[in-house]
Scaffold this motif. Structure first.
Motif, PDB file in Angstrom:
ATOM      1  N   LYS A 127     -30.038 -63.223  39.176  1.00 22.54           N
ATOM      2  CA  LYS A 127     -28.947 -62.978  38.234  1.00 22.54           C
ATOM      3  C   LYS A 127     -29.310 -61.821  37.314  1.00 22.54           C
ATOM      4  O   LYS A 127     -30.427 -61.296  37.361  1.00 22.54           O
ATOM      5  N   ASP A 128     -28.359 -61.424  36.507  1.00 19.02           N
ATOM      6  CA  ASP A 128     -28.535 -60.296  35.571  1.00 19.02           C
ATOM      7  C   ASP A 128     -28.899 -59.010  36.295  1.00 19.02           C
ATOM      8  O   ASP A 128     -29.777 -58.244  35.854  1.00 19.02           O
ATOM      9  N   LEU A 129     -28.247 -58.767  37.445  1.00 21.77           N
ATOM     10  CA  LEU A 129     -28.489 -57.534  38.181  1.00 21.77           C
ATOM     11  C   LEU A 129     -28.155 -56.332  37.313  1.00 21.77           C
ATOM     12  O   LEU A 129     -27.179 -56.344  36.549  1.00 21.77           O
ATOM     13  N   LEU A 130     -28.951 -55.286  37.456  1.00 24.89           N
ATOM     14  CA  LEU A 130     -28.719 -54.058  36.695  1.00 24.89           C
ATOM     15  C   LEU A 130     -27.752 -53.166  37.453  1.00 24.89           C
ATOM     16  O   LEU A 130     -28.078 -52.627  38.508  1.00 24.89           O
ATOM     17  N   LEU A 131     -26.550 -53.023  36.906  1.00 27.74           N
ATOM     18  CA  LEU A 131     -25.498 -52.233  37.536  1.00 27.74           C
ATOM     19  C   LEU A 131     -24.895 -51.280  36.516  1.00 27.74           C
ATOM     20  O   LEU A 131     -24.831 -51.583  35.310  1.00 27.74           O
ATOM     21  N   ASN A 132     -24.441 -50.137  37.006  1.00 28.25           N
ATOM     22  CA  ASN A 132     -23.699 -49.204  36.152  1.00 28.25           C
ATOM     23  C   ASN A 132     -22.250 -49.661  36.083  1.00 28.25           C
ATOM     24  O   ASN A 132     -21.542 -49.695  37.097  1.00 28.25           O
ATOM     25  N   VAL A 133     -21.833 -50.025  34.884  1.00 27.30           N
ATOM     26  CA  VAL A 133     -20.510 -50.624  34.669  1.00 27.30           C
ATOM     27  C   VAL A 133     -19.631 -49.631  33.913  1.00 27.30           C
ATOM     28  O   VAL A 133     -20.101 -48.981  32.959  1.00 27.30           O
ATOM     29  N   PRO A 134     -18.365 -49.461  34.314  1.00 29.76           N
ATOM     30  CA  PRO A 134     -17.460 -48.565  33.578  1.00 29.76           C
ATOM     31  C   PRO A 134     -17.309 -48.994  32.117  1.00 29.76           C
ATOM     32  O   PRO A 134     -17.224 -50.181  31.808  1.00 29.76           O
ATOM     33  N   ILE A 135     -17.314 -48.006  31.223  1.00 26.01           N
ATOM     34  CA  ILE A 135     -17.128 -48.270  29.799  1.00 26.01           C
ATOM     35  C   ILE A 135     -16.035 -47.342  29.287  1.00 26.01           C
ATOM     36  O   ILE A 135     -15.683 -46.353  29.939  1.00 26.01           O
ATOM     37  N   PRO A 136     -15.452 -47.628  28.111  1.00 26.53           N
ATOM     38  CA  PRO A 136     -14.355 -46.800  27.586  1.00 26.53           C
ATOM     39  C   PRO A 136     -14.770 -45.328  27.456  1.00 26.53           C
ATOM     40  O   PRO A 136     -15.873 -45.015  27.000  1.00 26.53           O
ATOM     41  N   GLN A 137     -13.858 -44.450  27.847  1.00 28.23           N
ATOM     42  CA  GLN A 137     -14.143 -43.017  27.815  1.00 28.23           C
ATOM     43  C   GLN A 137     -14.357 -42.504  26.390  1.00 28.23           C
ATOM     44  O   GLN A 137     -14.975 -41.453  26.195  1.00 28.23           O
ATOM     45  N   ILE A 138     -13.870 -43.259  25.406  1.00 26.26           N
ATOM     46  CA  ILE A 138     -14.027 -42.820  24.014  1.00 26.26           C
ATOM     47  C   ILE A 138     -15.497 -42.716  23.623  1.00 26.26           C
ATOM     48  O   ILE A 138     -15.863 -42.033  22.667  1.00 26.26           O
ATOM     49  N   THR A 139     -16.380 -43.436  24.374  1.00 28.27           N
ATOM     50  CA  THR A 139     -17.821 -43.370  24.091  1.00 28.27           C
ATOM     51  C   THR A 139     -18.411 -42.035  24.506  1.00 28.27           C
ATOM     52  O   THR A 139     -19.533 -41.701  24.124  1.00 28.27           O
TER      53      THR A 139
END
Length: 1021
Positions: free
Chosen positions: A712-724
């Motif tokens: 569990k807790d796999l390290l993945l690149n997750v989409p985040i808000p573009q405002i960042t």
């Protein structure tokens, strides 16, 4: 009186005559001989006793004994760890004896991490490979030693290149984006990198910790399994000099089937005509005048095809290559010290010209009892390696080009100096020139030192403190001449790297043995720090190719450098408890603090617990199942982590960015990644249930394991808000499950003068993704711009996600009726590839892609049969994998007859009357052919006779006559004897890409495997 004396004389004479024969029968003879173990090694300290008496002796350092015994009496030979043997004294005065290792000895101590444990008390899943097992197959690398030997351990051969590392996986793939290799621990020192620096002849044993309960003592680094390597140390007795020399030759075992001259010319004419028509060409234009060389046809192909050469480029870049290995060691032990000192030299030429590997290593393991309270020890190892490899595994290297350059090309063509053959792709360079004019050398130095002190605080309490350092440096040089650089200038590069790993460990070990129970307690603190730096630069515009050092070049193309560092602080504890030697409980816990993870998640805790029940010690089992000599039920649960991520993945990083200031370009920095203070470990929770069985006094031993590992807790690149300002951020999200079973079977089929034993192992593993990003979207894996894999919930990591083909269009009628079964070309022609409509909507589109296989095998197995008769030994080792595939990007055939093609094109569709095998399409470069489909897929299943080893141990009766030699063994070994596969005897795990997301991708570039014939001699002085 005289009569009485005469009667007495006659009576005594008669009595003497009656007694004399019995006296002659009962006369004692001097019996002598040598006692050795089954491999001929003399055993010192063996008790030799006349049965039923107190007369006896003990063997000396050479295994020799001498005592008096009468004919008909029985000699009993006994030694700890070996089965006793009884021999009746006959007429011979010399009796040599060989003792077999006892079942109790098979319960010898097993390395478990920060200590050792009797095998009968092991309650987790640990498998051991001993130094005796290594002798059955001479190997040059440590990872080869466990190949096919251990259930649940899959050793992937991605290349046959000398010195090339193998990929090792323990119980499947437990991460999507990060490392899946196990942790290697050498004499207690966790190392980074591969095992190139270690000589297999220095190894005493290899233990693989497969489940989380056994690996949890290594905490955040145990998720992919742990491989413990213990090197040799001195044994009590006189000094032993061990010399092992071997010499062998290697011949090419793998070869790709391609077209010869006549087949190629026939194919090229056909393909160029079809492709010319397909692309709207005018057939009235003379064949040799077509405006593009890829459609043009050399007039000589039709008028005089035999005027062209018929080169086998694969043979032209191959050679018969020698391999030689020299090892010598001196070992021994006295009352207060023991030592093992060794040197090894390996010189292996590659079967591809200008490729080779050399390694020189030294080792010194010394331990001294300073007094009854203090023991000091030092393990020191250093090695130098040199590897030359002219880009052999590159998709544009000599191996790839030996497949793709047509047989009709001249030996000096496809170079700047020799010119290009007009009707051939110019970018397919001459493979011989590439092998000779590309220099790619890597030189490495490795130093590993570990100094330790054991302090006996009390009789049962030992404090151990150690400090170690592992320093590795590499110097890499590369040079490519203008002649094989397609007219561009020659260029060269140099890179240097340094890896410094420091470790200090302090442990307290308490052992308590009572009549009915035993207890072992361990507590410790460790600190490890690693620093890595590298720098490189590239220069071009060399005046000529005579001087290849960078100072000769005039232009700097690039220069770069970097440095990283990580630290790990750990606290650990473990308890082993055994009651009545049948009820066993083990528990451990480790807490790691790592600099690699977020400031809110630096620390992780990794507990484990395991229990065992030695049922064979129960009276009711002994009564009910007398044939059972060993029965142990095991169960374990543990948590381990995976910290194989970047050193600064949790921190927002900066990257070089140029900007304009006052009209000038100015260098600066800008944020390149998003900070995540909560970033933590990928954690794996494993439950393992196993049983160990022994039958008929352990002549049959069976181990069965079933496991479920949830990550569990796999390290993945997750989409985040573009405002960042960023599109993605690395987060702990996602779950994977690996589950499977393992079988290990060891049998002594025949025991006596002739011996036959068998070792068999089999593994099954199923990998399944349970959770991905926030919305569960699948992850698509790309290679060369093509989407080829899909990782999605409910399926395995890195499944090949492709169209399924359904043969070819047979004729015009088939094209008319099944027109929609074409993909890119909506006007298919007879001979084009036809696809399967997987969703049944009558149209071939992206929705018809499906999972077509995976590179990681479902089933792996290994089988070793050992035979011995007197001094002759024979070992046959086989292994195999099934239910796995690989992808060959070369089958997209974008170049077609601009270079050579594989032999399956002989079975192509030519006409409705000559449909071929119904699967190979017509000779024509179409979009359907370049569409990712199972046409690119290959069956990677195989089984092979990997090794046959024949040895002869000279008898001790002969060795005893040579005072300075105690044992002599000669052997002949053959590697890659036979292989049943579907991929040209090539490595079944391709080198172009073998990441978790895109595994097993080939591009006509794999270094071929070699068949090796090796002869050696091992002498002990």
């Amino acid at each position: 009186m005289r009569k009485n004396l005469l009667k007495l004389y006659l009576f005594l004479t008669f009595l003497l005559l009656c007694v004399s024969p019995f006296r002659l029968v009962a006369q004692e003879n001097q019996i002598k001989g040598i006692v050795s173990e089954v491999r001929g090694e003399p055993l010192a300290g063996v008790n030799v006793v006349v049965k039923g008496t107190t007369r006896g002796t003990v063997t000396d350092l050479n295994g020799e004994y001498s005592l008096e015994a009468k004919k008909g009496e029985t000699l009993v030979f006994s030694f700890i760890g070996y089965d006793s043997k009884e021999i009746v004294v006959g007429n011979l005065s010399t009796i040599h004896v060989s003792l077999d290792e006892s079942a109790l000895a098979l319960q010898e101590v097993v390395a478990i991490g920060y200590g050792k444990l009797k095998s009968s008390q092991v309650t987790s899943s640990i498998t051991k490979v001993s130094s005796e097992d290594l002798e059955d197959r001479p190997v040059t690398r440590v990872d080869q030693a466990i190949q096919g030997k251990i259930a649940g351990v899959y050793v992937q051969e991605t290349s046959g290149a000398p010195g090339k590392s193998l990929n090792v996986k323990v119980r499947g793939t437990g991460s999507i984006n990060y490392g899946a290799s196990p942790l290697y621990v050498v004499d207690g020192f966790p190392i980074s990198g591969d095992l190139n620096s270690i000589s297999p002849s220095d190894i005493e044993s290899i233990e693989v910790l497969k489940d989380a309960a056994s690996a949890a003592i290594y905490g955040s680094r145990g998720a992919n399994g742990v491989v413990l390597i213990t090197t040799k140390s001195g044994r009590k007795g006189k000094p032993v000099i061990d010399l092992n020399v071997s010499y062998g030759i290697q011949k090419r075992f793998s070869k790709v089937d391609v077209l010869n001259r006549d087949e190629y010319i026939e194919y090229a004419i056909e393909e160029r005509t079809n492709s010319y028509i397909y692309n709207g060409g005018d057939l009235s234009v003379p064949e040799s005048d077509r405006d593009n060389y890829k459609y043009a046809i050399d007039p000589l192909w039709r008028t005089n095809p035999t005027s062209f050469p018929d080169h086998d480029w694969q043979e032209l870049i191959s050679r018969t290559a020698p391999v030689q290995n020299y090892s010598v060691s001196v070992s021994g032990a006295g009352e207060k010290s023991k030592y093992f000192i060794s040197a090894n030299y390996l010189d292996q030429d590659g079967i591809i010209i200008n490729s080779d590997y050399k390694r020189l290593s030294f080792r010194s393991n010394v331990e001294v009892d300073a007094n009854k309270y203090l023991t000091l020890g030092l393990n020191l190892q250093t090695s130098y390696s040199e590897r030359n490899d002219p880009d052999t595994d590159s998709s544009q290297g000599p191996i790839s080009r030996s497949i793709l350059v047509a047989p009709i090309v001249g030996l000096d063509q496809q170079t700047v100096k020799g010119g290009n053959y007009y009707y051939h792709a110019h970018f397919f360079l001459n493979p011989i020139a590439l092998a000779k004019e590309v220099e790619n050398q890597s030189r490495g130095n490795n130093y590993l030192a570990n100094l330790y002190a054991n302090v006996n605080i009390l009789d049962n309490l030992v404090f151990k403190s150690s400090f170690g350092a592992n320093i590795t440096t590499y110097n890499d040089k590369y040079y490519k001449t203008m002649n094989v650089n397609r007219g561009n200038p020659s260029y060269g590069s140099v890179s240097n790297s340094l890896r410094r790993n420091l470790l200090t460990e302090n442990t307290l070990n308490y052992d308590l043995e009572k009549k009915d129970w035993s207890l072992n307690l361990l507590a410790g603190f460790t600190y490890q720090n690693e620093y890595f730096e590298n720098s490189s630069f590239q220069k071009s515009d060399f005046p000529d190719d005579d001087i290849k050092t960078p100072n000769a070049a005039t232009k700097i193309d690039s220069a770069t450098g970097s440095a990283t560092e990580w630290s790990l602080i750990s606290y650990l504890a473990r308890a082993n408890f055994a009651y009545m030697n049948r009820y066993i409980l083990t528990a451990s816990i480790r807490q790691d603090g790592s600099s690699r993870f977020g400031k809110n998640n630096h620390w992780g805790t990794f507990p484990s617990v395991s229990a065992g029940w030695l049922m064979s010690e129960e009276e009711f089992i002994k009564d009910a199942l007398p044939v059972v000599s060993n029965m142990k039920l095991r169960a374990s649960y543990g948590v381990v982590g995976n910290n194989n991520i970047g050193d600064y993945s949790s921190i927002g990083l900066m990257s070089n960015t140029n900007y304009i200031f006052n009209g000038n370009k100015v260098g600066g920095y800008s944020p390149s990644s998003f900070s995540n203070p909560d970033l933590g470990w990928e954690k794996t929770q494993t439950t393992d249930i196993g049983i160990d069985l022994g039958f008929v006094k352990n002549r049959i031993n069976l181990s069965l394991d079933y496991y479920i590992a949830n990550t569990k807790d796999l390290l993945l690149n997750v989409p985040i808000p573009q405002i960042t300002g960023f599109g993605t951020a690395l987060q702990n999200i996602g779950k994977i499950q690996n589950r499977g079973f393992e079988v290990e079977l060891m049998t002594k089929n025949i025991v006596g003068t002739f011996n036959w034993s068998t070792n068999f192992n089999l593994s099954y593993n199923h990998n399944e993704v349970k959770q991905l990003g926030p919305d569960g979207s699948p992850i698509i894996g790309y290679q060369e711009g093509f989407p080829i894999t899909k990782t999605e919930i409910g399926e395995s990591i890195g499944n090949y996600y492709l169209f399924k083909t359904d043969g070819v269009f047979k004729d015009e009628e088939d094209c008319r009726v099944n027109k929609n079964m074409s993909y890119a070309n909506k006007n298919p022609q007879p001979g084009d590839i036809k696809y399967k409509d997987m969703n049944g909507d009558g149209v071939i589109d992206e929705l018809d892609k499906t999972n077509c296989g995976n590179n990681v095998p479902k089933v792996t197995w290994g089988l070793t049969n050992n035979f011995s008769y007197k001094g002759i030994e024979l070992s046959i080792f086989m292994d195999g994998v099934s239910k796995c595939n690989l992808i060959n990007l070369g089958k997209k055939e974008t170049t077609q007859s601009r270079g050579n093609v594989r032999g399956y094109w002989r079975d192509r569709w030519r006409s409705p009357e000559q449909p071929g095998n119904g699967r190979v399409p017509r000779a024509c470069t179409t979009d359907n052919l370049t569409t990712p489909s199972d046409w690119w897929l290959e069956d990677a299943s195989f089984w092979r006779i990997r090794n046959i080893n024949i040895a002869y141990n000279f008898p001790q009766s002969l060795m005893s006559k040579i005072s300075f030699i105690s044992n002599c063994r000669i052997y002949f070994s053959m590697d890659n004897v036979y292989m049943h596969d579907h991929y040209n005897h090539m490595a079944q795990n391709a080198p172009f890409s073998n990441s978790n997301l895109t595994p097993g991708v080939d591009y006509d570039s794999g270094y071929p495997l070699a068949r090796t014939y090796q002869f050696g001699i091992n002498v002990k002085f």
